[in-house]
Write an enzyme that holds these catalytic residues in place. Structure first.
Site, PDB file in Angstrom:
ATOM      1  CB  THR A  48      -0.971   0.007   1.259  1.00 35.76           C
ATOM      2  OG1 THR A  48      -0.034  -0.243   2.391  1.00 35.76           O
ATOM      3  CG2 THR A  48      -1.799  -1.009   1.163  1.00 35.76           C
ATOM      4  CD  GLU A  83      -2.508   1.209   6.064  1.00 34.66           C
ATOM      5  OE1 GLU A  83      -1.433   0.820   6.548  1.00 34.66           O
ATOM      6  OE2 GLU A  83      -3.564   0.438   6.538  1.00 34.66           O
TER       7      GLU A  83
END
Length: 324
Positions: A214, A261
């Site tokens: 991420t 994220e």
């Protein structure tokens, strides 16, 4: 939005306004979010300006006046200064003048705002405001006041009526939708998808270890976006990339400070230290803690498939992308 994207032209000092931007139609407002009501104000400013060959200027304020007057109550900003200038450019403004809202400006009399800032410093030809805009000490400057004071200072004045049917479009309503995870209704009021921008920071690399790397971003602490999972798109390396994002405290692991994220599909570039723009397309589910990491991974896989399905659907014409 009605006009093709244009590079934002942002000016901080009204006294430095170049000659080609003087004598313009000046739209005045806070413009947080640059939602459909704000776009209507810019469109009204542009309607006669274009025919007359005059520039369109958006005059706004930083920080937001509510932040100045109520510093103990942080305001969930829909658009930071640069993003606001970018969206005002998309809406049709040739430039944005960002006036510093400080103690002196908070105490300025409405008459002095009209004569000193609009007429003298900006050299406005026409001033355009929304039906509910107020200015000057004690908020004494109303659209009705401006309609009377403007001509006395050589200014034409136009007032944009409430936009839409029913309750007027407002930044407050959009904030409330986002705080409830209601991305699609918020986007329809914005007339585009809500977008955030921040630098990609190094995280704990846990996503990479789990097979879902991420891009980690820290949003302003006053961001009231509902903690949960979202279908998103990002502008990365000059192209739009689909993805799924989590905003929240990561209850499965550390329950720490909120962060965004984003797992980007089919992207492998290095984004660390670079600014990334993320637009929110729709809500998937609330943030949750699972009985095991394996259960979490199974849910993430479902989230990815759900996001891909949503992102493959036809674009909502009332809330198109504004990434590029």
């Amino acid at each position: 939005m009605p006009h093709a994207p244009r590079p934002p032209r942002l000016l901080i000092d009204p006294d430095a306004l170049p000659a080609d931007l003087r004598g313009g139609h000046v739209a005045v407002g806070n413009f947080d979010g640059v939602h459909r009501g704000h776009q209507a104000v810019i469109a009204l400013a542009a309607a006669n300006a274009r025919a007359a060959g005059r520039p369109v200027i958006a005059l706004t304020f930083e920080p937001h006046p509510r932040t100045f007057f109520q510093p103990e109550t942080p305001l969930f900003r829909l658009t930071e200064r640069d993003e606001k200038a970018r969206m005002l450019g998309r809406a049709g403004a040739d430039a944005t003048v960002s006036l510093t809202f400080d103690g002196a400006l908070s105490r300025i009399e409405a008459e002095d705002f009209v004569a000193g800032i609009l007429a003298r410093r900006l050299g406005a030809h026409t001033v355009v405001v929304g039906w509910d805009f107020h200015f000057g000490q004690g908020r004494r400057g109303s659209p009705a006041f401006l309609a009377e004071a403007g001509p006395k200072n050589g200014l034409f004045v136009e007032v944009a009526p409430p936009f839409g049917e029913g309750a007027p479009v407002s930044s407050s309503a959009i904030r409330d939708h986002l705080a409830s995870g209601e991305v699609a209704p918020a986007n329809r009021l914005l007339g585009r998808r809500w977008t955030v921008e921040a630098e990609v920071a190094h995280g704990d690399k846990r996503g990479r270890e789990l097979g879902f790397p991420t891009a980690n971003m820290i949003l302003p602490p006053e961001t009231r976006l509902a903690h949960g999972i979202y279908a998103v798109r990002a502008l990365a390396d000059g192209r739009v990339v689909d993805g799924v994002a989590s905003f929240g405290r990561r209850p499965q692991f550390d329950d720490g400070a909120p962060r965004l994220e984003t797992f980007l599909f089919d992207f492998s570039g290095d984004l660390y230290g670079r600014r990334l723009r993320i637009e929110f397309v729709d809500w998937l589910r609330a943030e949750a803690k699972f009985e095991s990491v394996d259960a979490l991974l199974a849910q993430i896989a479902r989230d990815v498939e759900d996001a891909k399905r949503i992102l493959a659907a036809p674009e909502d014409a009332s809330a198109p992308s504004a990434l590029i």
